[in-house]
Write an enzyme that holds these catalytic residues in place. Sequence first.
Site, PDB file in Angstrom:
ATOM      1  N   ASP A  92       0.833  -1.189   0.188  1.00  0.00           N
ATOM      2  CA  ASP A  92       0.159   0.138  -0.039  1.00  0.00           C
ATOM      3  C   ASP A  92       0.840   1.414  -0.001  1.00  0.00           C
ATOM      4  OD1 ASP A  92      -2.071  -1.759   0.448  1.00  0.00           O
ATOM      5  OD2 ASP A  92      -2.814  -0.862   1.729  1.00  0.00           O
ATOM      6  N   LYS A 154      -6.966   3.384  -2.656  1.00  0.00           N
ATOM      7  CA  LYS A 154      -7.161   3.354  -1.514  1.00  0.00           C
ATOM      8  C   LYS A 154      -7.380   4.683  -0.969  1.00  0.00           C
ATOM      9  CE  LYS A 154      -5.082   2.178   3.103  1.00  0.00           C
ATOM     10  NZ  LYS A 154      -3.917   1.388   3.621  1.00  0.00           N
ATOM     11  N   LYS A 183     -10.376   0.534  -1.868  1.00  0.00           N
ATOM     12  CA  LYS A 183      -9.980  -0.022  -0.435  1.00  0.00           C
ATOM     13  C   LYS A 183     -10.379   1.247   0.307  1.00  0.00           C
ATOM     14  CE  LYS A 183      -6.534  -1.561   2.744  1.00  0.00           C
ATOM     15  NZ  LYS A 183      -5.249  -1.997   3.181  1.00  0.00           N
TER      16      LYS A 183
END
Length: 219
Positions: A92, A154, A183
Site C-alpha cells: 500500500d 485506497k 479500498k
Amino acid sequence: MNKQDLISLIDYTLLNPVATRKCIKIFCEEAIEYGFKTVFVNPYYVSYAHRLLSPHHIKVGIPIGFSLGGAVTHVKVEEAKQGIKNGAEEMDMLINIGALKSGEFDVVKNDIEEVVKVANGLTTKVIIETGLLTEKEKIIATELIMEAGADFVKTSTGFNGGGATIEDVQLLRLIAKDKIGVKAAGGVKTYQDAVQMVKAGANRIGSSSAIIMINHDAY
C-alpha cells in the site's frame, strides 16, 4: 454480509509507531485465530510477521512511503524491494500528494509505475488521502493510478486529514468502474461502517479494529 465474507475483505492492520515485537506477536496470533487473509505491519516487522504467518497462508503487506508520501521515487522503490525480500506480498503506497497538488501529474504517475514494476504482479494499492484532496484531485489521482497499472485506489492512511467516507468511496468506484479495486481505510471501525463501505463500492477494507468489527452481533 456474513462474518466469513467480511473477513475475506479485511486487511487487518497494526501500524502504530509504538508497536513492540510483543504487540506484533499478539497481533499475528489474532490474525491466525480469526482467519484474516492479509495483515499490514510497518516495514521493520515484516520479516518477523512473515515467519509467524506464512505457515498459516496469511499474507503480510507493507506500507510504502508511509505516512506522508513525500519520499522520492527511488526511496519508495527501495522500500518495496526490501519489503518483498523480507516476505511482503502486498504493498500500500502513498501517493506523492505535494506533486499532485502542484499539477506534476507525470511525477505522480511515474512514482506509482516504478513501485508497480518492482511489485512484479503482487497486489499494489495506492493511497490518495481523500481528506486532503478536492473532488477534482481525487478524480485525477484515481485516473493516474489506473494508468500506472496499480490494482487498487485506497482512500486514506487514517493518519492525515480524516478517513474514508461513503461519498468518497462512491466517487472512487464511479471513476474506477470495474477496472481496479477500491479500498476503504481510515476510521472504518464497526460492522456497520464496513457494510456501508462495501455498499458504496469498496471491495477491500483496511482496519486496526477488525476484531471488534467481526465480533458484532448483527450476523
